[in-house]
Design a protein around this motif. Structure first.
Motif, PDB file in Angstrom:
ATOM      1  N   LEU A   1       9.105  18.339 -14.577  1.00 39.13           N
ATOM      2  CA  LEU A   1       8.623  19.000 -15.376  1.00 39.13           C
ATOM      3  C   LEU A   1       8.305  20.155 -16.694  1.00 39.13           C
ATOM      4  O   LEU A   1       8.336  20.972 -17.567  1.00 39.13           O
ATOM      5  CB  LEU A   1       7.292  19.755 -14.561  1.00 39.13           C
TER       6      LEU A   1
ATOM      7  N   SER B   1      -2.888  11.623 -18.785  1.00 43.04           N
ATOM      8  CA  SER B   1      -1.992  11.606 -19.424  1.00 43.04           C
ATOM      9  C   SER B   1      -1.657  10.741 -19.829  1.00 43.04           C
ATOM     10  O   SER B   1      -1.944   9.215 -20.332  1.00 43.04           O
ATOM     11  CB  SER B   1      -0.770  12.398 -17.978  1.00 43.04           C
TER      12      SER B   1
ATOM     13  N   ASP C   1       3.315  16.963 -16.920  1.00 45.60           N
ATOM     14  CA  ASP C   1       2.599  17.838 -17.812  1.00 45.60           C
ATOM     15  C   ASP C   1       3.618  19.110 -18.133  1.00 45.60           C
ATOM     16  O   ASP C   1       4.956  18.934 -17.910  1.00 45.60           O
ATOM     17  CB  ASP C   1       1.826  18.234 -16.353  1.00 45.60           C
ATOM     18  N   ALA C   2       3.270  20.425 -19.028  1.00 40.84           N
ATOM     19  CA  ALA C   2       4.090  21.231 -18.867  1.00 40.84           C
ATOM     20  C   ALA C   2       4.641  21.596 -17.396  1.00 40.84           C
ATOM     21  O   ALA C   2       4.459  21.636 -16.501  1.00 40.84           O
ATOM     22  CB  ALA C   2       2.758  22.138 -19.581  1.00 40.84           C
TER      23      ALA C   2
ATOM     24  N   GLU D   1       5.120  24.465 -14.655  1.00 38.93           N
ATOM     25  CA  GLU D   1       4.411  24.743 -13.336  1.00 38.93           C
ATOM     26  C   GLU D   1       4.643  26.643 -13.681  1.00 38.93           C
ATOM     27  O   GLU D   1       5.742  26.196 -13.964  1.00 38.93           O
ATOM     28  CB  GLU D   1       4.908  24.376 -12.321  1.00 38.93           C
TER      29      GLU D   1
END
Length: 246
Positions: free
Chosen positions: A161, A208, A212-213, A215
């Motif tokens: 991520l 999605s 995701d970006a 964490e």
């Protein structure tokens, strides 16, 4: 000319580990067949454990572990050059034949247990250490390492991520396959290769179109869940020391 044999990638993780997104990533390559949790039905039939949609999963999937193991090293679907198998470590019940693993490139996908517990507890109440797969993951890692004479590949979902292209490039290099930017994106929505259980577990990943970006801080946990994460932490750290540099 002799055909190059397909490469079988067995990705071993526990639940809520970014495992479905990584499966989607490999499926997006265009040269890779994928199989979603091959041993799930066999695990449920063998243990009798109460999981969401258990009856539907057993009815819809092969529940004989010997047949599943044979298929893992059998003909690759669609004649692809890569065969990515998304395995849950907890599904490898003692007594299931693991010899098929010798014909796979075994990779271990890890995630900090505090994040795993926080995510899992939102889908299924009162998780136990056995439910989240850390003990089983460490056992499988040690078994593979003993057979290889070295540590197998390990990659951390947090590293993916934080830098998807860098982490996946490093993983592909270690697997001796080319990286493609197609791995960074996939279409939203359910996939034809999703397991029967997808309606319960895959709501977020179906929304999605990529990773995701990065964490943020570790999540706050209840006392019970914090104790569970603490119990899992040594097993996570055992594998974390062998992580790919990304």
């Amino acid at each position: 000319m002799t055909a190059v044999p397909a490469k079988r990638i067995a990705m071993w993780s526990g639940p809520r580990n970014l495992s479905t997104a990584l499966m989607y990533s490999f499926a997006a390559r265009g040269d890779c067949a994928v199989w979603d949790e091959p041993f799930y039905a066999a695990y449920l039939r063998e243990t009798g454990i109460a999981h969401p949609m258990a009856a539907e999963i057993i009815a819809a999937s092969e529940a004989d572990p010997a047949r599943v193991a044979a298929a893992c090293i059998g003909p690759v679907p669609q004649g692809q050059s890569l065969f990515y198998q998304k395995h849950m470590t907890l599904h490898m019940v003692p007594g299931f034949d693991r010899s098929f693993m010798r014909d796979c490139e075994n990779v271990f996908l890890i995630r900090h247990p505090a994040r795993v517990v926080a995510s899992y507890a939102r889908k299924r109440e009162n998780p136990t250490l056995a439910d989240i797969g850390f003990v089983q993951q460490a056992e499988l890692f040690d078994e593979v390492a003993q057979g290889l004479g070295r540590a197998p590949l390990v990659i951390d979902s947090g590293d993916i991520l934080a830098n998807p292209q860098g982490a996946l490039s490093a993983l592909c290099a270690a697997l001796q396959i080319p990286f493609t930017a197609r791995m960074l994106h996939w279409p939203a929505g359910p996939k034809p290769f999703d397991g029967t259980w997808a309606p319960h577990w895959y709501n977020a990943v179906h929304q999605s179109t990529g990773f995701d970006a990065a964490e943020g801080p570790l999540p706050a946990l209840s006392n019970e869940n914090a104790a569970l994460a603490e119990a899992a932490l040594p097993f996570y750290l055992h594998l974390r020391q062998h992580c790919l540099a990304t």
